[in-house]
Design a protein around this motif. Sequence first.
Motif, PDB file in Angstrom:
ATOM      1  N   ALA A 135      -8.971  20.490   2.450  1.00  0.00           N
ATOM      2  CA  ALA A 135      -8.106  21.814   2.600  1.00  0.00           C
ATOM      3  C   ALA A 135      -9.608  22.249   2.526  1.00  0.00           C
ATOM      4  O   ALA A 135      -8.781  23.380   2.615  1.00  0.00           O
ATOM      5  CB  ALA A 135      -6.956  21.178   1.706  1.00  0.00           C
ATOM      6  N   ILE A 136      -9.843  22.126   1.606  1.00  0.00           N
ATOM      7  CA  ILE A 136     -10.759  23.547   0.818  1.00  0.00           C
ATOM      8  C   ILE A 136     -11.507  24.006   1.908  1.00  0.00           C
ATOM      9  O   ILE A 136     -12.014  25.265   2.507  1.00  0.00           O
ATOM     10  CB  ILE A 136     -12.008  22.984  -0.852  1.00  0.00           C
ATOM     11  N   ARG A 137     -12.266  22.492   2.666  1.00  0.00           N
ATOM     12  CA  ARG A 137     -13.034  22.560   4.276  1.00  0.00           C
ATOM     13  C   ARG A 137     -12.658  23.866   5.125  1.00  0.00           C
ATOM     14  O   ARG A 137     -12.878  24.891   5.720  1.00  0.00           O
ATOM     15  CB  ARG A 137     -13.737  22.019   4.567  1.00  0.00           C
ATOM     16  N   ALA A 138     -11.061  23.428   5.542  1.00  0.00           N
ATOM     17  CA  ALA A 138     -10.933  24.348   6.339  1.00  0.00           C
ATOM     18  C   ALA A 138     -10.532  25.606   5.556  1.00  0.00           C
ATOM     19  O   ALA A 138     -10.439  26.533   6.678  1.00  0.00           O
ATOM     20  CB  ALA A 138      -8.950  23.470   6.538  1.00  0.00           C
ATOM     21  N   ILE A 139      -9.720  26.337   4.922  1.00  0.00           N
ATOM     22  CA  ILE A 139     -10.013  27.383   4.046  1.00  0.00           C
ATOM     23  C   ILE A 139     -10.983  28.246   4.545  1.00  0.00           C
ATOM     24  O   ILE A 139     -11.472  29.132   4.345  1.00  0.00           O
ATOM     25  CB  ILE A 139      -9.276  27.410   2.993  1.00  0.00           C
ATOM     26  N   MET A 156       0.502  -1.353   0.027  1.00  0.00           N
ATOM     27  CA  MET A 156       0.348  -0.329  -0.369  1.00  0.00           C
ATOM     28  C   MET A 156       1.093   1.277  -0.374  1.00  0.00           C
ATOM     29  O   MET A 156       2.099   0.811   0.667  1.00  0.00           O
ATOM     30  CB  MET A 156      -0.771   0.043   1.567  1.00  0.00           C
ATOM     31  N   ALA A 157       0.073   2.642  -0.573  1.00  0.00           N
ATOM     32  CA  ALA A 157       1.284   3.817  -0.576  1.00  0.00           C
ATOM     33  C   ALA A 157       0.632   4.747   0.365  1.00  0.00           C
ATOM     34  O   ALA A 157      -1.331   3.983   1.085  1.00  0.00           O
ATOM     35  CB  ALA A 157       1.507   4.366  -1.761  1.00  0.00           C
ATOM     36  N   ASN A 158       0.763   5.400   0.819  1.00  0.00           N
ATOM     37  CA  ASN A 158      -0.403   6.815   1.927  1.00  0.00           C
ATOM     38  C   ASN A 158      -0.489   8.257   0.851  1.00  0.00           C
ATOM     39  O   ASN A 158       1.158   8.022   0.360  1.00  0.00           O
ATOM     40  CB  ASN A 158      -0.078   6.369   3.117  1.00  0.00           C
ATOM     41  N   THR A 159      -1.251   8.792   1.816  1.00  0.00           N
ATOM     42  CA  THR A 159      -0.825  10.343   1.214  1.00  0.00           C
ATOM     43  C   THR A 159      -2.460  10.766   2.364  1.00  0.00           C
ATOM     44  O   THR A 159      -2.292  10.040   2.938  1.00  0.00           O
ATOM     45  CB  THR A 159      -1.665  11.101  -0.168  1.00  0.00           C
ATOM     46  N   GLY A 160      -1.546  12.252   2.651  1.00  0.00           N
ATOM     47  CA  GLY A 160      -2.475  12.661   4.135  1.00  0.00           C
ATOM     48  C   GLY A 160      -2.372  14.102   3.276  1.00  0.00           C
ATOM     49  O   GLY A 160      -2.104  14.934   3.228  1.00  0.00           O
ATOM     50  N   ALA A 161      -3.954  14.631   4.329  1.00  0.00           N
ATOM     51  CA  ALA A 161      -3.738  16.473   4.897  1.00  0.00           C
ATOM     52  C   ALA A 161      -2.819  16.606   5.900  1.00  0.00           C
ATOM     53  O   ALA A 161      -2.349  16.171   6.183  1.00  0.00           O
ATOM     54  CB  ALA A 161      -5.145  16.418   4.535  1.00  0.00           C
ATOM     55  N   ASP A 162      -3.312  17.758   6.073  1.00  0.00           N
ATOM     56  CA  ASP A 162      -2.053  18.222   6.749  1.00  0.00           C
ATOM     57  C   ASP A 162      -3.227  20.072   6.996  1.00  0.00           C
ATOM     58  O   ASP A 162      -2.546  21.163   6.406  1.00  0.00           O
ATOM     59  CB  ASP A 162      -0.667  18.863   7.195  1.00  0.00           C
ATOM     60  N   VAL A 163      -3.913  19.821   8.173  1.00  0.00           N
ATOM     61  CA  VAL A 163      -4.801  21.251   8.012  1.00  0.00           C
ATOM     62  C   VAL A 163      -4.742  22.760   9.476  1.00  0.00           C
ATOM     63  O   VAL A 163      -3.851  20.966  10.696  1.00  0.00           O
ATOM     64  CB  VAL A 163      -6.028  21.192   7.388  1.00  0.00           C
ATOM     65  N   CYS A 164      -4.907  23.337   9.041  1.00  0.00           N
ATOM     66  CA  CYS A 164      -4.775  23.921  10.479  1.00  0.00           C
ATOM     67  C   CYS A 164      -6.049  25.308  11.046  1.00  0.00           C
ATOM     68  O   CYS A 164      -6.053  26.047   9.852  1.00  0.00           O
ATOM     69  CB  CYS A 164      -3.401  24.437  11.117  1.00  0.00           C
ATOM     70  N   VAL A 165      -6.962  24.978  11.925  1.00  0.00           N
ATOM     71  CA  VAL A 165      -8.300  25.796  11.619  1.00  0.00           C
ATOM     72  C   VAL A 165      -8.540  26.229  13.222  1.00  0.00           C
ATOM     73  O   VAL A 165      -7.668  25.886  14.124  1.00  0.00           O
ATOM     74  CB  VAL A 165      -9.492  24.849  11.472  1.00  0.00           C
ATOM     75  N   PRO A 166      -8.889  27.261  12.664  1.00  0.00           N
ATOM     76  CA  PRO A 166      -9.572  28.205  14.992  1.00  0.00           C
ATOM     77  C   PRO A 166      -9.783  26.858  15.513  1.00  0.00           C
ATOM     78  O   PRO A 166     -10.396  25.637  15.281  1.00  0.00           O
ATOM     79  CB  PRO A 166     -10.487  28.739  14.320  1.00  0.00           C
TER      80      PRO A 166
END
Length: 453
Positions: A396-400, A328-338
């Motif tokens: 990412a779009i939701r975080a922004i 398996m390979a992997n990817t991931g998100a890295d967001v920061c929100v209030p």
Amino acid sequence: MFIQELLERLGKDKVSQNENELYRHSHDESFHPPVEPEVVCFPTGREDIEVIMKVAREQKVPVTPFGAGSGLEGQAIPIQKGISINFENMNNVIKFSPEDLMITVQPGITRLQLNKFVNRHGLMFPIDPGADATIGGMVATNASGTTAVRYGSMRDQLLDLEVVLANGTVIHTGSLAKKSSSGYHLNGLFAGSEGTLGLITEVTLRLHGIPEHTIAARCTFNTPKECAEAAQAILLSGIPVMRMELVDAESIAQVNAYGDYNLPVAHSLFFEFAGLKTSVEEEAKLVEQLMRELDCDNWDVASGSKERMELWKARHEMSYAYQHVKGMANTGADVCVPISKLPELIVYARELIDEAGLTGGVLGHVGDGNFHTIVLYDPKVEGEFEKAEYTNEALAIRAIGVGGTCTGEHGVGLGKRKFQEREHGAAVSFMKQMKQIFDPERLLNPGKIFLED
């Protein structure tokens, strides 16, 4: 031709076209396709960097800095080939002033090497991204990690940088003073610039005293949302935790299998409290009381050093537990929100992974609103990569959209370029103008941060 010139000016011991080295410098730990440089240089000091940049200017050759190769967004991939600069031989301590709580180092020293040097003096460098990254690489991506809730990011630890610009000019971005109101904040500009504005040759850092006493703890909740709400309650209470990490049940199961741990398979919060012994013990009791009022389960405290290390070892191995699933390979998100938006976003992240029908987890440094997803996909199965990437993009779009950012600490690199206009709007044009001023010929790590015009 430029390779021969590098050999003549630097010497054969600092220039390599070895196939293994070219491959090593073609990739980082991200899923982005590798690209081999034409040559790898191993400088030992600023003078070597100046020589490399002189050759690069004369021959119009792109230059890509390389630290430990632990990046997750492709910053070290030389997508236009050219010269890869490996800083591993620039790993010396230049000046150490324990009485001033500061140290100046070359960029190739790693986080663990630095702490091994300063710990024996009762001091520590607190930024902990998990990987043993180089200090230069951590500056370049404005890294943070598990202690960000107390110490912030790399940008908050910088006093001064020595930087070689594309035109050969050497500048210092700060001073040895703890604060300054003089001029533009160049430390902040270069932190997170990912090698696109200049090459860092020295870093002067703040140091901190090692806390007298440390306690680690863990508890569980029925849902990720309850974990996030509990973390928010702690922050609102003003209790100064050292670390506060959320790990969902899926990730706990994954790390148990990977490391032969026996953690309760439930959505978990990990804590660390550090400071004076009496204060730390009181803080841990207050958090326990607060968590029990919020109906937590499995409250467990580890005050001994061995037990604490075991607990945090499991937390640090979460991402590796996913990365080592065979085939398996992997990817991931890295967001920061209030912080107020954290419960909503964590629930949304879990829903995205489940709806994709893929294996994955949600975990992160919830004390500062930063969290990650890790999603596994089979590269041999058509459509799985696209599903995994959709979870990243949607998150990412939701975080922004709620006032956050597409990356809290991994940086932009290649993977987050497409979100820059959405996040920064008209400010992106000013960032591009800065790039034009510092690097008009686009020699420094081209293709990173911005999509090419």
